[in-house]
Design a protein around this motif. Structure first.
Motif, PDB file in Angstrom:
ATOM      1  N   THR A  33      45.627 105.698  20.909  1.00 38.67           N
ATOM      2  CA  THR A  33      46.983 105.711  20.341  1.00 38.67           C
ATOM      3  C   THR A  33      46.953 105.885  18.826  1.00 38.67           C
ATOM      4  OG1 THR A  33      46.991 103.322  20.009  1.00 38.67           O
ATOM      5  CG2 THR A  33      47.780 104.134  22.144  1.00 38.67           C
ATOM      6  N   GLY A  34      45.755 105.882  18.260  1.00 40.06           N
ATOM      7  CA  GLY A  34      45.630 105.902  16.806  1.00 40.06           C
ATOM      8  C   GLY A  34      45.363 104.520  16.228  1.00 40.06           C
ATOM      9  N   TYR A 247      45.316 101.447  30.796  1.00 41.53           N
ATOM     10  CA  TYR A 247      45.264 101.913  29.416  1.00 41.53           C
ATOM     11  C   TYR A 247      45.881 103.302  29.289  1.00 41.53           C
ATOM     12  CZ  TYR A 247      43.660 102.977  24.717  1.00 41.53           C
ATOM     13  OH  TYR A 247      43.628 103.320  23.388  1.00 41.53           O
ATOM     14  N   ALA A 248      45.609 104.174  30.267  1.00 37.76           N
ATOM     15  CA  ALA A 248      46.186 105.513  30.234  1.00 37.76           C
ATOM     16  C   ALA A 248      47.713 105.445  30.258  1.00 37.76           C
ATOM     17  CB  ALA A 248      45.672 106.335  31.408  1.00 37.76           C
ATOM     18  N   ALA A 249      48.250 104.539  31.070  1.00 38.03           N
ATOM     19  CA  ALA A 249      49.714 104.387  31.132  1.00 38.03           C
ATOM     20  C   ALA A 249      50.261 103.888  29.790  1.00 38.03           C
ATOM     21  CB  ALA A 249      50.085 103.410  32.258  1.00 38.03           C
ATOM     22  N   ILE A 254      53.174 104.853  24.628  1.00 38.26           N
ATOM     23  CA  ILE A 254      53.206 104.880  23.175  1.00 38.26           C
ATOM     24  C   ILE A 254      53.511 106.292  22.683  1.00 38.26           C
ATOM     25  CG2 ILE A 254      51.792 104.645  21.086  1.00 38.26           C
ATOM     26  CD1 ILE A 254      52.695 102.005  22.240  1.00 38.26           C
ATOM     27  N   GLY A 255      52.932 107.287  23.353  1.00 46.94           N
ATOM     28  CA  GLY A 255      53.155 108.669  22.958  1.00 46.94           C
ATOM     29  C   GLY A 255      54.579 109.126  23.151  1.00 46.94           C
ATOM     30  N   ASN A 256      55.296 108.460  24.092  1.00 49.83           N
ATOM     31  CA  ASN A 256      56.680 108.854  24.367  1.00 49.83           C
ATOM     32  C   ASN A 256      57.691 108.064  23.536  1.00 49.83           C
ATOM     33  OD1 ASN A 256      55.937 110.724  26.311  1.00 49.83           O
ATOM     34  ND2 ASN A 256      55.898 109.201  27.956  1.00 49.83           N
ATOM     35  N   CYS A 257      57.189 107.078  22.776  1.00 46.78           N
ATOM     36  CA  CYS A 257      58.121 106.280  21.964  1.00 46.78           C
ATOM     37  C   CYS A 257      58.594 107.030  20.731  1.00 46.78           C
ATOM     38  CB  CYS A 257      57.422 104.975  21.539  1.00 46.78           C
ATOM     39  SG  CYS A 257      57.128 103.839  22.902  1.00 46.78           S
TER      40      CYS A 257
END
Length: 257
Positions: A33-34, A247-249, A254-257
């Motif tokens: 996620t960075g 973790y993938a979910a 997070i990427g869709n936030c």
């Protein structure tokens, strides 16, 4: 009975952080996620109001370095710590200024401020209780029957009666007609705890109890010691990260936030 008025008590959130995990190796350092996973949990815990700080109690220098790297507070604990409770107790040994220690799991990056504030409030307003935790209603039969989902039964006064991996209470005539009951009859135990300092130090030195060893649930040691665990309820649990799929979910979310 009305709760006693809140006392002016100090409290510290402690996040036990062990490097090695069986199903998802070094999960607290995963950073797709960075940010490393432990940073997400730390930042979520920092949103709780009324505490006197957040600290990560870890067994490995790599986690300590990661936490210091994002500006967090980390303390190295002994390799001999057998559980997260033991790590929190080591922090308690060197922090006599803190009255209440709140144990938040390192793999719960979406832990809510409400959960932390609620479990702390239970101890602040019930001075005769040494430990508190949380639960959430179970509305799914598969979850009720899943031994990985720890269940708790408690009385109207909120005091825990028993914790189990089995469905409790057992319904002799079948669970189907009761899973949607109001008020709820079945509760999932959530892995967040608040302890008074003196009791935490006592718990860490107590040997594993017979029921604890059978169910592999440390909280049963507390009940077998004759102590009280107060259980508060919240509507929804936070989602822990236990597997690669978990973790993938989380990364997708997070990427869709």
């Amino acid at each position: 009975m009305k709760p006693a008025p809140a006392l002016s008590l100090t409290s510290l959130v402690v996040i036990p952080a062990r490097l090695h995990s069986t199903r998802l190796p070094q999960k607290l350092l995963l950073a797709e996620t960075g940010k490393p996973l432990i940073q997400h949990t730390y930042e979520a815990a920092c949103q709780a109001r009324g505490t006197d700080g957040v600290v990560v109690a870890t067994d490995h220098e790599s986690i300590e370095s990661a936490v210091i790297g994002f500006g967090g507070d980390a303390v190295m604990t002994s390799e001999s710590c057998a559980s997260g409770t033991d790590r929190v107790a080591e922090i308690a040994q060197v922090r006599p200024d803190i009255d209440i220690f709140i144990n938040v799991q390192g793999d719960e990056p979406e832990i809510s401020a409400e959960a932390i504030e609620t479990v702390r409030f239970l101890l602040e307003t019930n001075p005769d209780v040494s430990m508190a935790t949380l639960a959430t209603p179970i509305r799914c039969l598969d979850k009720l029957r899943d031994p990985a989902c720890v269940k708790v039964a408690f009385g109207e006064n909120g005091r825990a009666l028993y914790f189990s991996r089995s469905p409790i209470p057992f319904v002799r005539d079948g669970f189907e007609g009761h899973i949607d009951a109001e008020p709820p009859m079945f509760f999932q135990h959530l892995g967040i705890y608040a302890y008074r300092r003196d009791f935490l130090l006592k718990l860490a030195t107590a040997p594993p109890s017979p029921l604890e060893q059978l169910e592999k649930l440390e909280q049963l040691r507390v009940l077998e010691m004759g102590e009280t665990i107060l259980v508060g309820t919240i509507a929804e649990p936070s989602i822990g990260i236990d597997t690669p799929a978990d973790y993938a979910a989380f990364v997708r979310k997070i990427g869709n936030c």
